[in-house]
Design a protein around this motif. Structure first.
Motif, PDB file in Angstrom:
ATOM      1  N   VAL A 199       0.985  -1.272  -0.084  1.00 60.12           N
ATOM      2  CA  VAL A 199      -0.039  -0.020  -0.236  1.00 60.12           C
ATOM      3  C   VAL A 199       0.946   1.266  -0.146  1.00 60.12           C
ATOM      4  O   VAL A 199       0.626   2.473  -0.693  1.00 60.12           O
ATOM      5  CB  VAL A 199      -0.865  -0.007   1.325  1.00 60.12           C
ATOM      6  CG1 VAL A 199      -1.642   1.356   1.301  1.00 60.12           C
ATOM      7  CG2 VAL A 199      -2.069  -1.172   1.216  1.00 60.12           C
ATOM      8  N   VAL A 200       1.690   1.283   0.825  1.00 66.55           N
ATOM      9  CA  VAL A 200       2.744   2.444   1.131  1.00 66.55           C
ATOM     10  C   VAL A 200       3.460   2.600  -0.349  1.00 66.55           C
ATOM     11  O   VAL A 200       3.458   3.736  -0.581  1.00 66.55           O
ATOM     12  CB  VAL A 200       3.948   2.305   2.120  1.00 66.55           C
ATOM     13  CG1 VAL A 200       4.896   3.435   2.146  1.00 66.55           C
ATOM     14  CG2 VAL A 200       2.932   1.950   3.220  1.00 66.55           C
ATOM     15  N   VAL A 227       6.714   5.166  -2.445  1.00 65.09           N
ATOM     16  CA  VAL A 227       7.706   5.008  -1.393  1.00 65.09           C
ATOM     17  C   VAL A 227       7.855   3.505  -1.054  1.00 65.09           C
ATOM     18  O   VAL A 227       6.988   2.780  -0.551  1.00 65.09           O
ATOM     19  CB  VAL A 227       7.630   5.898  -0.164  1.00 65.09           C
ATOM     20  CG1 VAL A 227       8.623   5.603   0.746  1.00 65.09           C
ATOM     21  CG2 VAL A 227       7.675   7.329  -0.547  1.00 65.09           C
ATOM     22  N   ARG A 228       9.374   2.871  -1.093  1.00 65.20           N
ATOM     23  CA  ARG A 228       9.529   1.504  -0.775  1.00 65.20           C
ATOM     24  C   ARG A 228       9.535   1.853   0.788  1.00 65.20           C
ATOM     25  O   ARG A 228      10.655   2.634   1.282  1.00 65.20           O
ATOM     26  CB  ARG A 228      10.749   0.840  -1.369  1.00 65.20           C
ATOM     27  CG  ARG A 228      10.394   1.109  -2.774  1.00 65.20           C
ATOM     28  CD  ARG A 228       9.351  -0.004  -3.244  1.00 65.20           C
ATOM     29  NE  ARG A 228       9.314   0.161  -4.739  1.00 65.20           N
ATOM     30  CZ  ARG A 228      10.205  -0.643  -5.623  1.00 65.20           C
ATOM     31  NH1 ARG A 228      11.111  -1.480  -4.967  1.00 65.20           N
ATOM     32  NH2 ARG A 228      10.286  -0.517  -6.924  1.00 65.20           N
ATOM     33  N   ALA A 229       8.949   1.060   1.625  1.00 66.97           N
ATOM     34  CA  ALA A 229       9.077   1.295   2.913  1.00 66.97           C
ATOM     35  C   ALA A 229       9.119  -0.092   3.785  1.00 66.97           C
ATOM     36  O   ALA A 229       8.656  -0.970   3.118  1.00 66.97           O
ATOM     37  CB  ALA A 229       8.009   2.135   3.621  1.00 66.97           C
ATOM     38  N   VAL A 230       9.545  -0.161   4.747  1.00 70.65           N
ATOM     39  CA  VAL A 230       9.443  -1.176   5.643  1.00 70.65           C
ATOM     40  C   VAL A 230       8.244  -1.060   6.838  1.00 70.65           C
ATOM     41  O   VAL A 230       8.419   0.122   7.485  1.00 70.65           O
ATOM     42  CB  VAL A 230      11.012  -1.356   6.836  1.00 70.65           C
ATOM     43  CG1 VAL A 230      10.507  -2.617   7.707  1.00 70.65           C
ATOM     44  CG2 VAL A 230      12.072  -1.559   5.725  1.00 70.65           C
ATOM     45  N   VAL A 231       7.242  -1.898   6.786  1.00 70.58           N
ATOM     46  CA  VAL A 231       6.305  -1.779   7.558  1.00 70.58           C
ATOM     47  C   VAL A 231       6.037  -2.941   8.443  1.00 70.58           C
ATOM     48  O   VAL A 231       6.078  -4.038   8.029  1.00 70.58           O
ATOM     49  CB  VAL A 231       4.675  -1.738   6.406  1.00 70.58           C
ATOM     50  CG1 VAL A 231       3.621  -1.697   7.705  1.00 70.58           C
ATOM     51  CG2 VAL A 231       4.911  -0.732   5.761  1.00 70.58           C
ATOM     52  N   ARG A 232       6.121  -2.784   9.621  1.00 69.39           N
ATOM     53  CA  ARG A 232       6.322  -3.771  10.984  1.00 69.39           C
ATOM     54  C   ARG A 232       5.642  -3.194  11.940  1.00 69.39           C
ATOM     55  O   ARG A 232       5.370  -1.990  12.090  1.00 69.39           O
ATOM     56  CB  ARG A 232       7.836  -4.176  11.016  1.00 69.39           C
ATOM     57  CG  ARG A 232       8.538  -3.074  11.525  1.00 69.39           C
ATOM     58  CD  ARG A 232      10.110  -3.196  11.713  1.00 69.39           C
ATOM     59  NE  ARG A 232      10.503  -1.778  11.567  1.00 69.39           N
ATOM     60  CZ  ARG A 232      10.755  -1.174  12.838  1.00 69.39           C
ATOM     61  NH1 ARG A 232      10.683  -2.185  13.779  1.00 69.39           N
ATOM     62  NH2 ARG A 232      11.266  -0.067  13.199  1.00 69.39           N
ATOM     63  N   THR A 233       5.587  -4.205  13.110  1.00 66.80           N
ATOM     64  CA  THR A 233       5.080  -4.037  14.251  1.00 66.80           C
ATOM     65  C   THR A 233       6.015  -3.619  15.245  1.00 66.80           C
ATOM     66  O   THR A 233       7.005  -4.163  15.276  1.00 66.80           O
ATOM     67  CB  THR A 233       4.374  -5.130  14.907  1.00 66.80           C
ATOM     68  OG1 THR A 233       3.359  -5.684  13.894  1.00 66.80           O
ATOM     69  CG2 THR A 233       3.680  -4.615  16.136  1.00 66.80           C
ATOM     70  N   ASP A 234       6.022  -2.254  15.660  1.00 60.42           N
ATOM     71  CA  ASP A 234       6.732  -1.725  16.578  1.00 60.42           C
ATOM     72  C   ASP A 234       7.061  -2.568  17.836  1.00 60.42           C
ATOM     73  O   ASP A 234       5.961  -2.601  18.403  1.00 60.42           O
ATOM     74  CB  ASP A 234       6.559  -0.353  16.768  1.00 60.42           C
ATOM     75  CG  ASP A 234       7.726   0.502  17.481  1.00 60.42           C
ATOM     76  OD1 ASP A 234       8.338   1.106  16.915  1.00 60.42           O
ATOM     77  OD2 ASP A 234       7.998   0.171  18.652  1.00 60.42           O
ATOM     78  N   PRO A 235       8.202  -3.007  18.210  1.00 59.96           N
ATOM     79  CA  PRO A 235       8.105  -3.766  19.471  1.00 59.96           C
ATOM     80  C   PRO A 235       8.014  -2.818  20.651  1.00 59.96           C
ATOM     81  O   PRO A 235       7.433  -3.837  21.683  1.00 59.96           O
ATOM     82  CB  PRO A 235       9.567  -4.183  19.471  1.00 59.96           C
ATOM     83  CG  PRO A 235      10.314  -3.432  18.576  1.00 59.96           C
ATOM     84  CD  PRO A 235       9.321  -2.789  17.553  1.00 59.96           C
ATOM     85  N   VAL A 236       7.783  -1.715  20.424  1.00 61.94           N
ATOM     86  CA  VAL A 236       7.870  -0.849  21.819  1.00 61.94           C
ATOM     87  C   VAL A 236       6.245  -0.389  22.192  1.00 61.94           C
ATOM     88  O   VAL A 236       5.600  -0.907  22.828  1.00 61.94           O
ATOM     89  CB  VAL A 236       8.744   0.389  21.803  1.00 61.94           C
ATOM     90  CG1 VAL A 236       8.438   0.989  23.138  1.00 61.94           C
ATOM     91  CG2 VAL A 236      10.184  -0.100  21.705  1.00 61.94           C
TER      92      VAL A 236
END
Lengths: 340, 436
Positions: B249-250, B256-265
């Motif tokens: 989607v991003v 834009v090529r992006a890293v989409v992940r779950t923020d551990p914090v």
């Protein structure tokens, strides 16, 4: 710098301005070709109210000086009221009936009415103010239309359009006067902004128009505050913007028409007065409106006094006095990039 | 609003606007004859916070402005509790919908308190002046937006951030049922941005319906319950951040090529832009470079090499590894492993072939364990020139000395060693015999 106006402060400021206005009126009546002492002024007014024998001084005061001075006060009040309204609606500290061309429009309307309606007293008493109102209203619509680009009103365009329209309408008025030479000199003198030879009828006519034109601004002072945040924001906070604008512009046109039809073109009162009052008291219209109305009255009474005494016995049209003071003031604001 | 932080709608309004959703009903919205958003249809439940994201000019603000008359709804409707907000008189609408616009010019010297008090306008009778109840509401919203100390300041002398929080206070003073935020944190520092969004979040939890336009995808994902994407004249139905926002989607929406992940914090979706798609597109001309990486040690180098025009091969990488996400974002080749999956013989052969197709292979400063040791083995077996970054020490070798042994063997075969990632481009030129 501008603390929230408490109720007591509001009362104090307005009472102070009212006292100053009474003093200015007494001074305005006292000065002139035949000097009259302030005591005589007061006693003449007392005689008029309480009945009793009228002296010569009473006659001068009541028939000549008082209507003129009161008219000056009403004209000043009307122009200041219109200035407050225009400055809030257009969010433009330089807006005033003279600069927006509304005064010229009212002047043209009044001239056309005068020429068309002949010399019948009743026709003039009703026709001239109505003509002035129509002229003022149409001019306002025209100027707003000219200055709008895709629904946006550019402040600079507004002033430029106002000035251009003002020139055109003044030229049209002069053109009409050339056609009708008989009326020329009296109308020209009226157009320059004069308060000579005014009667109680003029006072009554303007008084009624000012009273009617004050109703909406008095009831909607909070809307005027909100308009300073911008049309869209005012709408978001609950103002019916388009309807309110029409109402406020109609009120302004009415009081300008009233002022112009009795005193011709008197400039800069509507610009200077609200501005000075805002600097001193802040932008809230609950106080700004009545204070500007009182201050406008004071300013024009004093200006008229100066117009009569500087070159006495020759009288300078008061419009020249206000323009001499107002022009530089306009430049000062322009250079200061004044905020509201 | 009460002390507990619950958001209590003014009871006088409760009857007029029965509990209900905010709903866009096939609404086409634009300015004049120009339609910006077509057929927007979605609903926001009471107490829900929906974020709108999308590229500039896609119509996010337009969607909000339509609700308060700033943009024209040419067909369809926007309703609250079934009543049309579009046709509602301004005064009535202002008791339901509060707006925080993107920018608010302050060319007037109202005091901050008078400015906030203007939010009470729609609740005041024609001749009424603000009373004690209004004053209490103004005090409270100023307290909650951290603006109480500014009360006596003229607003035209305040910073953009202060003015933005005062405008939020003004909108809250309306006691709205729906709050519209148009980039509510654009002028705010990090501290105040989080404070404002926490406040809005708690108001939503108390029952306020919130629609917010966001530029920052991470903030949108963190604070909104659901996210809609506004692009190409349309709006996607709101979906939970984790499903509304992914790398695809991003890339599609923002280019834009992006890293989409779950923020551990924070536990919410975090979006890390890697590179603009447009910068990446014409870049398949350089030498193919292999990388032995993992745990983010290759991320910076991959980005840099991809931008310089090198096709890349990143070996075997586990899903969930940041280097896996970055490799995906920049379009690097790799052998994809499930999270915590290990390399078997088939994959090892595959990786060896991948490295063999490269001009040279860079061994990043990654720690080695049983999961990525096969990459190092494959790089060595590929026979390509190697560039080793940093020193091998016990801190990096979790493979009981096996990584150390491979490292030594590589050096014996003439691998170049560089001190840091910054030296890699220079080393590439030498290892391939061509300017990299």
């Amino acid at each position: 710098m501008t603390p929230a106006p408490g109720r007591s402060r509001t009362v104090l400021v307005l009472a102070g301005l009212a006292v100053a206005l009474v003093l200015a009126i007494i001074a305005g009546v006292a000065f002139g070709a035949v000097p009259i002492s302030p005591g005589e002024v007061v006693s003449a007014i007392a005689h008029a109210l309480g009945g009793g024998e009228r002296t010569l001084a009473d006659a001068v005061v009541l028939d000549l000086r008082l209507p003129r001075v009161l008219l000056a006060a009403l004209v000043g009040a009307a122009l200041a009221l219109a200035g407050v309204l225009y400055q809030a609606l257009f969010r433009n500290p330089l807006a005033d009936p003279y600069i927006l061309g509304v005064s010229s429009g009212a002047g043209l309307g009044a001239t056309v009415a005068m020429m068309a309606l002949g010399t019948s007293y009743m026709m003039r008493a009703i026709g001239v103010p109505v003509g002035a109102f129509v002229g003022a209203g149409l001019t306002m619509l025209l100027v707003v239309r000219l200055a709008s680009r895709r629904g946006r009103l550019d402040p600079t365009s507004l002033l430029l359009a106002g000035m251009a329209v003002s020139y055109i309408l003044s030229a049209l008025t002069s053109f009409l006067l050339v056609l009708d030479r008989e009326q020329m000199s009296s109308v020209v003198f009226w157009m320059m902004g004069g308060l000579q030879n005014r009667s109680w009828e003029h006072v009554a006519s303007l008084g009624v128009m000012l009273a009617i034109g004050s109703i909406a601004p008095a009831l909607y002072h909070r809307e005027l505050d909100l308009m300073l945040l911008g049309d869209e924001r005012a709408g978001q906070l609950g103002v019916s913007v388009e309807r309110f604008k029409m109402l406020a512009l109609a009120s302004a046109s009415l009081v300008v028409a009233g002022a112009v039809s009795v005193s011709g073109l008197i400039g800069f009162i509507g610009l200077m007065t609200p501005h000075m009052v805002r600097l001193a008291l802040g932008p809230r219209h609950r106080l700004l409106l009545p204070a500007s109305v009182l201050a406008g009255a004071i300013v024009l009474v004093v200006a008229d006094l100066l117009a009569r005494v500087v070159l006495a016995p020759v009288e300078v049209p008061v419009g020249i006095v206000t323009a001499l003071a107002g022009g530089p003031f306009f430049l000062w604001i322009l250079l200061r990039k004044e905020r509201m | 609003m009460s002390e507990s932080g619950r958001y209590d709608a003014p009871s006088a309004n409760a009857a007029a606007t029965a509990p209900g959703a905010l709903e866009y009903v096939r609404a086409s919205i634009g300015y004049g004859a120009r339609t910006i958003v077509r057929d927007a249809s979605f609903a926001v439940e009471p107490g829900e916070f929906v974020g709108l994201v999308g590229p500039n000019g896609a119509g996010k603000s337009t969607l909000l402005r339509a609700m308060t008359g700033g943009a024209t709804v040419s067909s369809g409707d926007i309703t609250f509790g079934g009543a049309s907000l579009v046709r509602m008189p301004e005064r009535e609408r202002a008791r339901i919908v509060g707006v925080v616009p993107q920018t608010q010019l302050a060319t007037f010297s109202f005091t901050a308190r008078a400015y906030v008090e203007m939010g009470r306008h729609a609740h005041l009778g024609r001749l009424a002046t603000p009373g004690a109840a209004d004053a209490a509401i103004v005090d409270e919203v100023m307290e909650r937006t951290d603006t109480a100390r500014l009360a006596a300041e003229p607003v035209d002398e305040l910073s953009g951030g202060d003015l933005q929080r005062l405008t939020l206070a003004q909108a809250l003073a309306q006691q709205p049922r729906v709050l519209l935020l148009d980039e509510p944190t654009s002028h705010l520092d990090l501290n105040h941005a989080l404070q404002v969004l926490e406040l809005v979040r708690s108001l939503a939890d108390g029952g306020l319906t919130v629609v917010g336009v966001f530029h920052d995808l991470g903030l949108a994902a963190r604070y909104a319950d659901r996210i809609s994407i506004v692009a190409d004249g349309g709006v996607t139905p709101p979906a939970p951040p984790a499903s509304a926002l992914d790398a695809q989607v991003v890339s599609d929406v923002f280019g834009v090529r992006a890293v989409v992940r779950t923020d551990p914090v924070t536990g919410s979706v975090a979006v890390t832009p890697i590179v603009r798609g447009a910068d990446l597109a014409p870049t398949v001309t350089g030498l193919r470079i292999g990388l032995v990486c993992g745990s983010g040690t290759g991320a910076g180098l991959m980005r840099r090499l991809a931008l310089a025009g090198h096709p890349l091969y990143a070996g075997a990488l586990n899903r969930g590894d940041i280097d896996h996400a970055v490799a995906e974002a920049v379009g690097a080749g790799m052998a994809e492993l499930p999270a915590f999956g290990e390399v078997d013989d088939v994959i090892a052969a595959d990786v060896r072939a991948g490295y063999a197709a490269c001009a040279c292979v860079v061994v990043c400063e990654t720690p080695f364990g049983s999961a990525n040791l096969p990459n190092l083995q494959a790089a060595l077996d590929s026979g390509r020139p190697l560039v080793l970054v940093g020193e091998m020490d016990d801190q990096r070798d979790y493979a009981h000395g096996r990584a150390h042994a491979l490292w030594e063997r590589a050096l014996e075969r003439g691998a170049q060693r560089v001190d840091s990632e910054a030296d890699v481009p220079g080393a590439l030129g030498r290892c391939s015999g061509v300017e990299a």
